[in-house]
Design a protein around this motif. Sequence first.
Motif, PDB file in Angstrom:
ATOM      1  N   LEU A   3       0.870  -1.168   0.000  1.00  0.00           N
ATOM      2  CA  LEU A   3       0.000   0.000   0.000  1.00  0.00           C
ATOM      3  C   LEU A   3       0.910   1.221   0.000  1.00  0.00           C
ATOM      4  O   LEU A   3       1.735   1.384   0.900  1.00  0.00           O
ATOM      5  N   ILE A   4       0.783   2.055  -1.018  1.00  0.00           N
ATOM      6  CA  ILE A   4       1.612   3.256  -1.132  1.00  0.00           C
ATOM      7  C   ILE A   4       0.719   4.478  -0.959  1.00  0.00           C
ATOM      8  O   ILE A   4      -0.243   4.663  -1.704  1.00  0.00           O
ATOM      9  N   GLU A   5       1.043   5.287   0.032  1.00  0.00           N
ATOM     10  CA  GLU A   5       0.319   6.534   0.273  1.00  0.00           C
ATOM     11  C   GLU A   5       1.236   7.686  -0.118  1.00  0.00           C
ATOM     12  O   GLU A   5       2.354   7.792   0.369  1.00  0.00           O
ATOM     13  N   ALA A   6       0.774   8.527  -1.013  1.00  0.00           N
ATOM     14  CA  ALA A   6       1.560   9.685  -1.447  1.00  0.00           C
ATOM     15  C   ALA A   6       0.770  10.954  -1.132  1.00  0.00           C
ATOM     16  O   ALA A   6      -0.396  11.075  -1.496  1.00  0.00           O
ATOM     17  N   ARG A   7       1.426  11.882  -0.442  1.00  0.00           N
ATOM     18  CA  ARG A   7       0.790  13.164  -0.111  1.00  0.00           C
ATOM     19  C   ARG A   7       1.605  14.297  -0.705  1.00  0.00           C
ATOM     20  O   ARG A   7       2.824  14.239  -0.743  1.00  0.00           O
ATOM     21  N   CYS A   8       0.888  15.325  -1.119  1.00  0.00           N
ATOM     22  CA  CYS A   8       1.553  16.503  -1.667  1.00  0.00           C
ATOM     23  C   CYS A   8       0.830  17.751  -1.181  1.00  0.00           C
ATOM     24  O   CYS A   8      -0.318  17.984  -1.534  1.00  0.00           O
ATOM     25  N   VAL A   9       1.508  18.514  -0.351  1.00  0.00           N
ATOM     26  CA  VAL A   9       1.020  19.833   0.051  1.00  0.00           C
ATOM     27  C   VAL A   9       2.177  20.786  -0.199  1.00  0.00           C
ATOM     28  O   VAL A   9       3.172  20.772   0.509  1.00  0.00           O
ATOM     29  N   ARG A  10       2.077  21.545  -1.237  1.00  0.00           N
ATOM     30  CA  ARG A  10       3.171  22.432  -1.629  1.00  0.00           C
ATOM     31  C   ARG A  10       3.218  23.670  -0.744  1.00  0.00           C
ATOM     32  O   ARG A  10       2.211  24.135  -0.228  1.00  0.00           O
ATOM     33  N   LYS A  64     -11.462  -3.757   0.636  1.00  0.00           N
ATOM     34  CA  LYS A  64     -11.870  -5.129   0.330  1.00  0.00           C
ATOM     35  C   LYS A  64     -10.718  -5.955  -0.232  1.00  0.00           C
ATOM     36  O   LYS A  64     -10.510  -7.103   0.164  1.00  0.00           O
ATOM     37  N   VAL A  65      -9.966  -5.392  -1.156  1.00  0.00           N
ATOM     38  CA  VAL A  65      -8.840  -6.111  -1.758  1.00  0.00           C
ATOM     39  C   VAL A  65      -7.793  -6.437  -0.692  1.00  0.00           C
ATOM     40  O   VAL A  65      -7.285  -7.563  -0.622  1.00  0.00           O
ATOM     41  N   ALA A  66      -7.463  -5.463   0.155  1.00  0.00           N
ATOM     42  CA  ALA A  66      -6.469  -5.688   1.204  1.00  0.00           C
ATOM     43  C   ALA A  66      -6.977  -6.716   2.218  1.00  0.00           C
ATOM     44  O   ALA A  66      -6.223  -7.594   2.655  1.00  0.00           O
ATOM     45  N   TYR A  67      -8.233  -6.657   2.555  1.00  0.00           N
ATOM     46  CA  TYR A  67      -8.822  -7.608   3.505  1.00  0.00           C
ATOM     47  C   TYR A  67      -8.766  -9.030   2.949  1.00  0.00           C
ATOM     48  O   TYR A  67      -8.363  -9.965   3.641  1.00  0.00           O
TER      49      TYR A  67
END
Length: 87
Positions: A3-10, A64-67
């Motif tokens: 699971l990849i979480e990407a955040r961007c707050v410039r 659902k997919v991860a579960y």
Amino acid sequence: MKLIEARCVRKEYGYETGKGSVRVKLVDDVGNAIKSASIYAGESEDATFYRDLDGAFNIADLVKVAYEAGKRGETLEYEFVDESEDD
């Protein structure tokens, strides 16, 4: 599975404005995307479920997919990526 979480707050947006983006993606062991969800916070008039917030509709599918993968005994890795610009 990862699971990849990407955040961007410039910096020019500033955290207090709440503008930026969050993307969450599930990938298989060879890096192929399985499911993803993206939510963008831009102008207030675009903050609707059929514009910037349409990724919210994919959250249940991600869960659902991860579960199901967990029930099969697959491991789930987590990676956080900060895509905000550094000074």
